[in-house]
Every structure is written in C-alpha cells, then in structure tokens.
Design a protein around this motif. Structure first.
Motif, PDB file in Angstrom:
ATOM      1  N   PRO A  40     -10.094 -33.463  58.755  1.00 47.24           N
ATOM      2  CA  PRO A  40      -8.755 -33.908  59.130  1.00 47.24           C
ATOM      3  C   PRO A  40      -8.693 -34.243  60.615  1.00 47.24           C
ATOM      4  O   PRO A  40      -9.494 -33.753  61.424  1.00 47.24           O
ATOM      5  CB  PRO A  40      -7.873 -32.707  58.784  1.00 47.24           C
ATOM      6  N   ASN A  41      -7.713 -35.065  60.989  1.00 51.87           N
ATOM      7  CA  ASN A  41      -7.624 -35.564  62.357  1.00 51.87           C
ATOM      8  C   ASN A  41      -6.174 -35.522  62.847  1.00 51.87           C
ATOM      9  O   ASN A  41      -5.281 -35.033  62.148  1.00 51.87           O
ATOM     10  CB  ASN A  41      -8.196 -36.983  62.429  1.00 51.87           C
ATOM     11  N   ASP A  42      -5.947 -36.059  64.038  1.00 47.32           N
ATOM     12  CA  ASP A  42      -4.615 -36.007  64.636  1.00 47.32           C
ATOM     13  C   ASP A  42      -3.572 -36.734  63.794  1.00 47.32           C
ATOM     14  O   ASP A  42      -2.415 -36.301  63.724  1.00 47.32           O
ATOM     15  CB  ASP A  42      -4.649 -36.604  66.042  1.00 47.32           C
ATOM     16  N   LEU A  43      -3.964 -37.836  63.159  1.00 43.41           N
ATOM     17  CA  LEU A  43      -3.017 -38.570  62.314  1.00 43.41           C
ATOM     18  C   LEU A  43      -2.596 -37.725  61.122  1.00 43.41           C
ATOM     19  O   LEU A  43      -1.410 -37.688  60.758  1.00 43.41           O
ATOM     20  CB  LEU A  43      -3.654 -39.883  61.842  1.00 43.41           C
ATOM     21  N   ASN A  44      -3.554 -37.022  60.529  1.00 42.86           N
ATOM     22  CA  ASN A  44      -3.229 -36.129  59.408  1.00 42.86           C
ATOM     23  C   ASN A  44      -2.274 -35.024  59.860  1.00 42.86           C
ATOM     24  O   ASN A  44      -1.318 -34.678  59.145  1.00 42.86           O
ATOM     25  CB  ASN A  44      -4.487 -35.500  58.833  1.00 42.86           C
ATOM     26  N   TYR A  47       1.208 -36.396  60.098  1.00 40.67           N
ATOM     27  CA  TYR A  47       1.754 -36.620  58.745  1.00 40.67           C
ATOM     28  C   TYR A  47       2.315 -35.320  58.159  1.00 40.67           C
ATOM     29  O   TYR A  47       3.444 -35.283  57.645  1.00 40.67           O
ATOM     30  CB  TYR A  47       0.632 -37.189  57.875  1.00 40.67           C
ATOM     31  N   TYR A  48       1.535 -34.255  58.230  1.00 37.73           N
ATOM     32  CA  TYR A  48       2.000 -32.989  57.658  1.00 37.73           C
ATOM     33  C   TYR A  48       3.147 -32.398  58.481  1.00 37.73           C
ATOM     34  O   TYR A  48       4.087 -31.820  57.917  1.00 37.73           O
ATOM     35  CB  TYR A  48       0.839 -32.001  57.545  1.00 37.73           C
ATOM     36  N   ARG A  49       3.084 -32.529  59.793  1.00 36.96           N
ATOM     37  CA  ARG A  49       4.160 -31.995  60.621  1.00 36.96           C
ATOM     38  C   ARG A  49       5.480 -32.681  60.285  1.00 36.96           C
ATOM     39  O   ARG A  49       6.534 -32.027  60.260  1.00 36.96           O
ATOM     40  CB  ARG A  49       3.834 -32.177  62.104  1.00 36.96           C
ATOM     41  N   LYS A  88      -5.881 -28.017  63.274  1.00 39.07           N
ATOM     42  CA  LYS A  88      -4.883 -28.903  63.893  1.00 39.07           C
ATOM     43  C   LYS A  88      -3.677 -29.087  62.970  1.00 39.07           C
ATOM     44  O   LYS A  88      -2.526 -29.097  63.418  1.00 39.07           O
ATOM     45  CB  LYS A  88      -5.491 -30.283  64.183  1.00 39.07           C
ATOM     46  N   VAL A  89      -3.959 -29.236  61.690  1.00 40.45           N
ATOM     47  CA  VAL A  89      -2.886 -29.458  60.716  1.00 40.45           C
ATOM     48  C   VAL A  89      -2.007 -28.221  60.578  1.00 40.45           C
ATOM     49  O   VAL A  89      -0.774 -28.306  60.639  1.00 40.45           O
ATOM     50  CB  VAL A  89      -3.471 -29.864  59.350  1.00 40.45           C
ATOM     51  N   THR A  90      -2.632 -27.070  60.373  1.00 44.90           N
ATOM     52  CA  THR A  90      -1.825 -25.856  60.180  1.00 44.90           C
ATOM     53  C   THR A  90      -1.040 -25.512  61.442  1.00 44.90           C
ATOM     54  O   THR A  90       0.117 -25.075  61.357  1.00 44.90           O
ATOM     55  CB  THR A  90      -2.701 -24.663  59.751  1.00 44.90           C
ATOM     56  N   ASP A  91      -1.630 -25.718  62.609  1.00 45.54           N
ATOM     57  CA  ASP A  91      -0.896 -25.478  63.857  1.00 45.54           C
ATOM     58  C   ASP A  91       0.322 -26.386  63.939  1.00 45.54           C
ATOM     59  O   ASP A  91       1.414 -25.955  64.361  1.00 45.54           O
ATOM     60  CB  ASP A  91      -1.798 -25.720  65.071  1.00 45.54           C
ATOM     61  N   ALA A  92       0.153 -27.654  63.549  1.00 45.24           N
ATOM     62  CA  ALA A  92       1.257 -28.616  63.606  1.00 45.24           C
ATOM     63  C   ALA A  92       2.379 -28.221  62.653  1.00 45.24           C
ATOM     64  O   ALA A  92       3.565 -28.259  63.006  1.00 45.24           O
ATOM     65  CB  ALA A  92       0.752 -30.020  63.278  1.00 45.24           C
ATOM     66  N   VAL A  93       2.024 -27.814  61.450  1.00 49.71           N
ATOM     67  CA  VAL A  93       3.027 -27.419  60.459  1.00 49.71           C
ATOM     68  C   VAL A  93       3.746 -26.152  60.912  1.00 49.71           C
ATOM     69  O   VAL A  93       4.987 -26.058  60.848  1.00 49.71           O
ATOM     70  CB  VAL A  93       2.369 -27.221  59.081  1.00 49.71           C
ATOM     71  N   GLY A 350      -6.688 -46.279  54.867  1.00 49.63           N
ATOM     72  CA  GLY A 350      -5.924 -46.974  55.889  1.00 49.63           C
ATOM     73  C   GLY A 350      -5.605 -46.059  57.051  1.00 49.63           C
ATOM     74  O   GLY A 350      -6.248 -45.027  57.264  1.00 49.63           O
ATOM     75  N   GLY A 351      -4.572 -46.453  57.801  1.00 53.28           N
ATOM     76  CA  GLY A 351      -4.180 -45.701  58.982  1.00 53.28           C
ATOM     77  C   GLY A 351      -2.743 -45.244  58.903  1.00 53.28           C
ATOM     78  O   GLY A 351      -2.283 -44.753  57.861  1.00 53.28           O
ATOM     79  N   ALA A 352      -2.001 -45.469  59.996  1.00 56.03           N
ATOM     80  CA  ALA A 352      -0.626 -44.970  60.079  1.00 56.03           C
ATOM     81  C   ALA A 352       0.327 -45.721  59.154  1.00 56.03           C
ATOM     82  O   ALA A 352       1.318 -45.151  58.678  1.00 56.03           O
ATOM     83  CB  ALA A 352      -0.144 -45.069  61.525  1.00 56.03           C
TER      84      ALA A 352
END
Length: 367
Positions: A40-44, A47-49, A88-93, A350-352
């Motif tokens: 997973p990356n910053d875009l992911n 998205y979850y946040r 990164k994802v769990t921190d964002a959520v 794809g992307g954003a």
C-alpha cells in the motif's frame, strides 16, 4: 413499523470495540497497490482516510503470500514493505477516528501463472478449473488450470495465514477478517462443487469445513476472538464455486464458528454483486446459528438497511460500491442526500481518478 433511520447511526459494541455507527465499508478490490512490491502507498492511505467515518472499514482483500495472489496490483501482508505500507493506512484511518480490519486472502485456483511464484500452477483443493477471469498486467484473462494441494502442503498455507495475522497486528489493524467467500481458497474447500477430495479435507461437511476451521483456530492464536471475523457467501456462484446443500454446509460452519466466539460473520446474501434471491436460503437461520454479530451484505439501500436493522435481522450493514463513490457515505445516508454514481471503468487499476477524487457533500455545497 415506522422506519427510524437513527438505528443506522447508533453505536454498536463489536467484541471489545465500540463502533460509531452500523455502517461497514465492505472489502473492495481496487488494484492500486505499488507496482513491483504490492505494498500500500500514500494514495491508498488517503482513500481509506476519506472513508473513515464508517463504523468499521474492512480492507480490500489482501494476499497472505505470493501464492495467494490472484489479481495484479492487489496488496499483500507478507513482506516488510507491505507491513510498512499498511501502517500508513491504519495510521491514516485512526487519525480520522476510524476502525479498520484487514481481510486475509488466499485466492486458490482463481489466479494466473503470471502471478504465481516461478510461473507455477495455482493451487486448489481439487484440480478443477475455475472457468472465470482474473486481472493481469495486460487486462482480464482466463484463470490458469490449478493443481490439487497435497496434504503435506496444507500446514504451510495455514502458517502463511498465521504470519499474515501477525503482520496485520504489527501494521496497526484493529482486527482481521478471514476471506471465506466468493469462490476463493477457503470457499473452494467448503463447497462440494470445487472440493472432490477423498482425504480428511473432502466429502463430508465436517471434512470440507476442516480447512476453514483450522485457519480460524490458527489465527485465534494471534488475535483475540473479539477481533476476528469471517466472510461467507453460502449461495453465491462467484468464481464458479457451488455447493449442492448450502444450508447444511453453512449451518454446520456457523455453529462451529459460534462455538469459537468470533466477533462476527459477514454474509453475502445471494449472488455477489447480483440478485439477493438467486437461490432460496434461510439467512435468518444462519444468523440464529451464530452467537456473535451478523454483518449483512449485498445490494443494500438506505431503506433496506434500516428495515433490516429494525427487524433484528442483522447487526451491521456492509456497503461496497456506494463507499467507492461516496467517501462521506455515512453523512449522505444520515441526511438522505443524493449519492454519487460509481464509475465502473475506474474500479480496477489506475490512480486517483475514480479513487480519491469523488466529491464529498461539503465540496458540492449541498446542505
């Protein structure tokens, strides 16, 4: 009965977690992990946040090993880079006040040799082709012919689930969901149309359920039972996996899972992404066979969700495509506001665009 929308937005005690509302973001494969690492990356994370107002997010299906991968650019949870990406994802959520479980996934026969280690055949309970399509770098393609797993290989796959569960804990997830639905490996073992084994993993219902229960028991050595759920699809024909006696098969499984005191079962009612009444099935009976929470899934509208909760036929309602197009779905349903329409052409890869660029209500200046 007068329809009371407030039940949809009331808190719910799931195990030892208090969810802010009864809306669950269903797992949604989007094929946007980092190319080359499947991390997973910053875009992911963005998205979850954006969707963290859901009472619970269940992550997109996440392969436990390279062998468990069935589609290009889906995330894994078996390397350090992937653990770092999911962190990164769990921190964002969590920074947005949300809760997130990871869905642990082994696709079994629903794969392609281009995705498998060394170009090997995908694995399955029995060497029966899936006759469905997967998604590879060049686009959609027929799945490859699988080979049957030997008895000696099964403990290794269970060990992969354990390692993935440990990695999920390190990555900061609130819990795990075992993917036992939609014709992937656990579902392939469960259903008699895909499992023609004659050993202790085949023939009888007890034997066909053995793999699902062994995976569950192994994960329960890592996570407390209050943080573990499982997704099931008793009558979905997804990926050409059919059972001839689903009431008996899944009734037995639900009873066994109930004895283990899992937090929830997450049930696809009907055909995945299709009709809810494709095959007669007593979903209320399945709910009664399981003592924990029941998450209902498949083509729920706001009104159907409220009615189902009011009747006590489910505890939580999962929404999929509506969460793709509406990052603020909770607020939109609360206000009964118009919903964005999902753009199917941007579902996979794809992307954003078609991922993090769906507008929220405040961006549309809708009161």
């Amino acid at each position: 009965m007068t329809r009371d929308a407030s039940i949809l937005f009331s808190p719910f005690q799931l195990g030892d977690l208090v969810l802010n509302n009864r809306l669950v973001m269903a797992p949604l494969t989007r094929n946007r992990a980092t190319k080359g690492t499947d991390a997973p990356n910053d875009l992911n994370a963005r998205y979850y946040r954006q969707r963290a107002s859901a009472g619970l997010i269940i992550s997109e299906a996440t392969q436990i090993s390279q062998q468990g991968q069935g589609y290009i650019w889906t995330p894994g949870i078996y390397t350090e880079a992937q653990v770092a990406g999911w962190t990164k994802v769990t921190d964002a959520v969590h920074s947005a006040g949300g809760r997130i479980f990871i869905q642990l996934w082994h696709v079994g026969r629903v794969s392609h040799v281009s995705l498998q280690p060394g170009g090997a055949k995908p694995v399955a309970p029995s060497a029966i082709a899936a006759n469905t399509k997967t998604y590879i770098e060049s686009g959609f393609a027929e799945t490859s012919e699988p080979r049957a797993l030997s008895l000696e290989e099964i403990p290794g796959i269970i060990a992969d689930y354990v390692k993935a569960a440990e990695n999920a804990k390190r990555a900061g997830f609130d819990g795990v969901e075992i993917h036992g639905a939609n014709g992937y490996l656990i579902d392939q073992f469960l259903k008699d149309g895909t499992n023609q084994r004659t050993d202790r993993y085949g023939q009888s219902i007890e034997n066909r359920a053995r793999f699902a229960l062994e995976v569950t028991d192994a994960i329960l050595t890592v996570w407390d039972k209050s943080r573990v759920g499982i997704r099931l699809s008793p009558v979905s024909p997804a990926n050409n996996a059919i059972d001839n006696k689903p009431a008996a098969t899944f009734g037995y499984l639900a009873t066994q899972l109930s004895a283990r005191k899992l937090a929830y079962i997450h049930v696809i009612e009907g055909a995945t992404g299709g009709p809810r009444d494709n095959v007669p099935f007593d979903f209320l009976g399945l709910r009664k066979a399981f003592a924990g929470a029941y998450i209902a899934n498949n083509d729920y509208t706001r009104d159907l969700a409220i009615d189902t909760l009011q009747k006590g036929q489910a505890d939580l309602i999962a929404f999929g495509k509506l969460f793709i197009a509406n990052p603020d779905l909770v607020e939109r349903l609360r206000k009964n506001a118009p919903l964005n329409t999902p753009k199917q052409e941007s579902f996979y890869g794809g992307g954003a665009e078609g991922y993090t660029d769906y507008p929220a209500l405040d961006e549309l200046k809708v009161p």
